[in-house]
Design a protein around this motif. Structure first.
Motif, PDB file in Angstrom:
ATOM      1  N   CYS A  13       0.974  -1.109   0.086  1.00  0.00           N
ATOM      2  CA  CYS A  13      -0.093  -0.261   0.124  1.00  0.00           C
ATOM      3  C   CYS A  13       0.769   1.358  -0.187  1.00  0.00           C
ATOM      4  O   CYS A  13       0.314   2.334   0.126  1.00  0.00           O
ATOM      5  CB  CYS A  13      -0.884  -0.082   1.193  1.00  0.00           C
ATOM      6  SG  CYS A  13      -0.053  -0.047   2.926  1.00  0.00           S
ATOM      7  N   THR A  14       2.298   1.189  -0.164  1.00  0.00           N
ATOM      8  CA  THR A  14       2.877   2.363  -0.225  1.00  0.00           C
ATOM      9  C   THR A  14       2.849   2.880  -1.744  1.00  0.00           C
ATOM     10  O   THR A  14       2.859   2.452  -2.515  1.00  0.00           O
ATOM     11  CB  THR A  14       4.470   2.198   0.102  1.00  0.00           C
ATOM     12  OG1 THR A  14       4.385   1.752   1.524  1.00  0.00           O
ATOM     13  CG2 THR A  14       5.238   3.189   0.229  1.00  0.00           C
ATOM     14  N   GLY A  15       3.000   4.222  -1.634  1.00  0.00           N
ATOM     15  CA  GLY A  15       2.586   5.136  -2.880  1.00  0.00           C
ATOM     16  C   GLY A  15       3.999   5.257  -3.756  1.00  0.00           C
ATOM     17  O   GLY A  15       5.017   5.465  -3.188  1.00  0.00           O
ATOM     18  N   LEU A  54      -7.830   4.749   3.346  1.00  0.00           N
ATOM     19  CA  LEU A  54      -6.904   5.428   2.638  1.00  0.00           C
ATOM     20  C   LEU A  54      -5.678   4.620   2.436  1.00  0.00           C
ATOM     21  O   LEU A  54      -5.024   3.838   3.194  1.00  0.00           O
ATOM     22  CB  LEU A  54      -6.481   6.764   3.352  1.00  0.00           C
ATOM     23  CG  LEU A  54      -7.542   7.747   3.609  1.00  0.00           C
ATOM     24  CD1 LEU A  54      -7.092   8.963   4.689  1.00  0.00           C
ATOM     25  CD2 LEU A  54      -8.212   8.163   2.373  1.00  0.00           C
ATOM     26  N   THR A  55      -5.138   4.730   1.085  1.00  0.00           N
ATOM     27  CA  THR A  55      -4.051   3.988   0.496  1.00  0.00           C
ATOM     28  C   THR A  55      -2.999   4.656  -0.426  1.00  0.00           C
ATOM     29  O   THR A  55      -3.336   5.709  -0.364  1.00  0.00           O
ATOM     30  CB  THR A  55      -4.357   2.581   0.095  1.00  0.00           C
ATOM     31  OG1 THR A  55      -3.354   1.692   0.027  1.00  0.00           O
ATOM     32  CG2 THR A  55      -5.106   2.787  -1.161  1.00  0.00           C
ATOM     33  N   VAL A  60      -6.361   3.980   7.561  1.00  0.00           N
ATOM     34  CA  VAL A  60      -5.146   3.994   6.837  1.00  0.00           C
ATOM     35  C   VAL A  60      -4.863   2.494   6.464  1.00  0.00           C
ATOM     36  O   VAL A  60      -4.699   1.803   7.489  1.00  0.00           O
ATOM     37  CB  VAL A  60      -4.002   4.787   7.247  1.00  0.00           C
ATOM     38  CG1 VAL A  60      -2.972   4.588   6.265  1.00  0.00           C
ATOM     39  CG2 VAL A  60      -4.328   6.435   7.306  1.00  0.00           C
ATOM     40  N   ALA A  61      -4.831   1.987   5.264  1.00  0.00           N
ATOM     41  CA  ALA A  61      -4.243   0.676   4.983  1.00  0.00           C
ATOM     42  C   ALA A  61      -2.929   0.412   5.336  1.00  0.00           C
ATOM     43  O   ALA A  61      -2.098   1.267   5.548  1.00  0.00           O
ATOM     44  CB  ALA A  61      -4.405   0.444   3.490  1.00  0.00           C
ATOM     45  N   VAL A  62      -2.822  -0.857   5.891  1.00  0.00           N
ATOM     46  CA  VAL A  62      -1.386  -1.196   6.362  1.00  0.00           C
ATOM     47  C   VAL A  62      -1.156  -2.570   6.018  1.00  0.00           C
ATOM     48  O   VAL A  62      -2.200  -3.482   6.019  1.00  0.00           O
ATOM     49  CB  VAL A  62      -1.709  -1.337   8.134  1.00  0.00           C
ATOM     50  CG1 VAL A  62      -0.338  -1.882   8.671  1.00  0.00           C
ATOM     51  CG2 VAL A  62      -1.970  -0.101   8.722  1.00  0.00           C
ATOM     52  N   ALA A  63       0.021  -2.818   5.617  1.00  0.00           N
ATOM     53  CA  ALA A  63       0.436  -4.139   4.624  1.00  0.00           C
ATOM     54  C   ALA A  63       0.055  -5.221   5.641  1.00  0.00           C
ATOM     55  O   ALA A  63       0.566  -5.130   7.103  1.00  0.00           O
ATOM     56  CB  ALA A  63       1.870  -3.709   4.259  1.00  0.00           C
ATOM     57  N   GLY A  64      -0.478  -6.284   5.153  1.00  0.00           N
ATOM     58  CA  GLY A  64      -0.481  -7.420   6.093  1.00  0.00           C
ATOM     59  C   GLY A  64      -1.972  -7.741   7.023  1.00  0.00           C
ATOM     60  O   GLY A  64      -2.159  -8.482   7.274  1.00  0.00           O
TER      61      GLY A  64
END
Length: 265
Positions: free
Chosen positions: A8-10, A230-231, A256-260
């Motif tokens: 989810c990192t831009g 949000l991502t 906020v989206a968090v990986a995993g």
């Protein structure tokens, strides 16, 4: 329907997450289906924590910036060179018209056959839905500086514990600035997975590229979405800031989206 945040990192992978990649899981009452929205840089390794690659039923690409599609090159290697052979046949891939040629060029392949022996490429037609198992995915053109960029509306009908059909909708913005297509894609969505790469004040001079938390919240409110996630937040953008921007303009739940992390829709 279950959403797993693979990345989810831009714009490029961050220290805690690959670039954009989202795994959706749903059942049709007979078996579980798995589809992937975007397969950005760094995502192919991480997605194997949550599924065998051979269990992927389809891939849906929002656009052809590398942080949304480039790990398709690695998946090509997995399909082509797996010892003993790949058991599932070609993986269906929906994307912009240039997808097949862009991937072949990225890997240094001739355009014919390119990656056509590993992937079954189909071009998006705007607002024309495609169905894979219980998933119906409809692309909406959005506002991003590439030839084709889409938000994806994902409608799913699954049986509940009593066998009764239940409809759910997830909308994924892809990359976009504010536009009518985004709001239409997210209309009445149960979960709106929406990018917020920019910050108010800092990025005001850059138009038609990305959303801020405020503009994401405004789109969610206009669409009457139930939840906003949000991502696509780059390493130089504050998660706290974009969430604080969204909350005053969107009356529903904001996170906020968090990986995993897994979300049930």
């Amino acid at each position: 329907m279950k959403l797993t945040i693979v990345g989810c990192t831009g714009s490029f992978p961050g220290p805690g997450s690959p670039a954009s990649c989202y795994l959706l899981t749903a059942t049709d009452g007979e078996r579980t289906w798995k589809v992937v929205m975007d397969l950005g840089s760094g995502a192919l390794g991480a997605i194997q924590r949550y599924t065998d690659l051979e269990d992927i039923d389809a891939i849906f690409l929002t656009h052809l910036h590398p942080d949304h599609c480039m790990d398709l090159c690695g998946l090509h290697v997995a399909v082509r060179w797996k010892p003993g052979g790949w058991d599932r046949g070609r993986i269906p891939v929906w994307g912009p018209a240039a997808t097949a040629d862009r991937m072949a060029t990225a890997y240094g392949l001739d355009l014919d056959p390119g990656m056509h022996e590993e992937f079954d490429f189909t071009n998006w037609s705007e607002r024309r839905p495609v169905t894979v198992g219980p998933f119906t995915v409809t692309p909406y053109a959005v506002n991003h500086p590439v030839e084709e960029a889409y938000a994806l509306r994902v409608d799913v009908v699954e049986p509940d514990k009593d066998g009764n059909p239940v409809a759910r909708t997830l909308t994924y913005s892809g990359d976009t600035d504010s536009c009518p297509g985004l709001e239409e894609a997210a209309k009445n969505a149960d979960l709106f997975l929406c990018e917020a790469a920019f910050e108010e004040g800092r990025d005001d001079g850059i138009k038609d590229v990305h959303l801020t938390g405020k503009r994401a919240g405004e789109a969610a409110a206009a669409a009457n979405a139930r939840r906003l996630l949000l991502t696509h937040i780059p390493v130089w953008t504050s998660q706290t800031t974009v969430m604080a921007e969204a909350r005053p303009v969107f009356p529903g739940d904001v996170a906020v989206a968090v990986a995993g992390v897994h979300y049930t829709i």
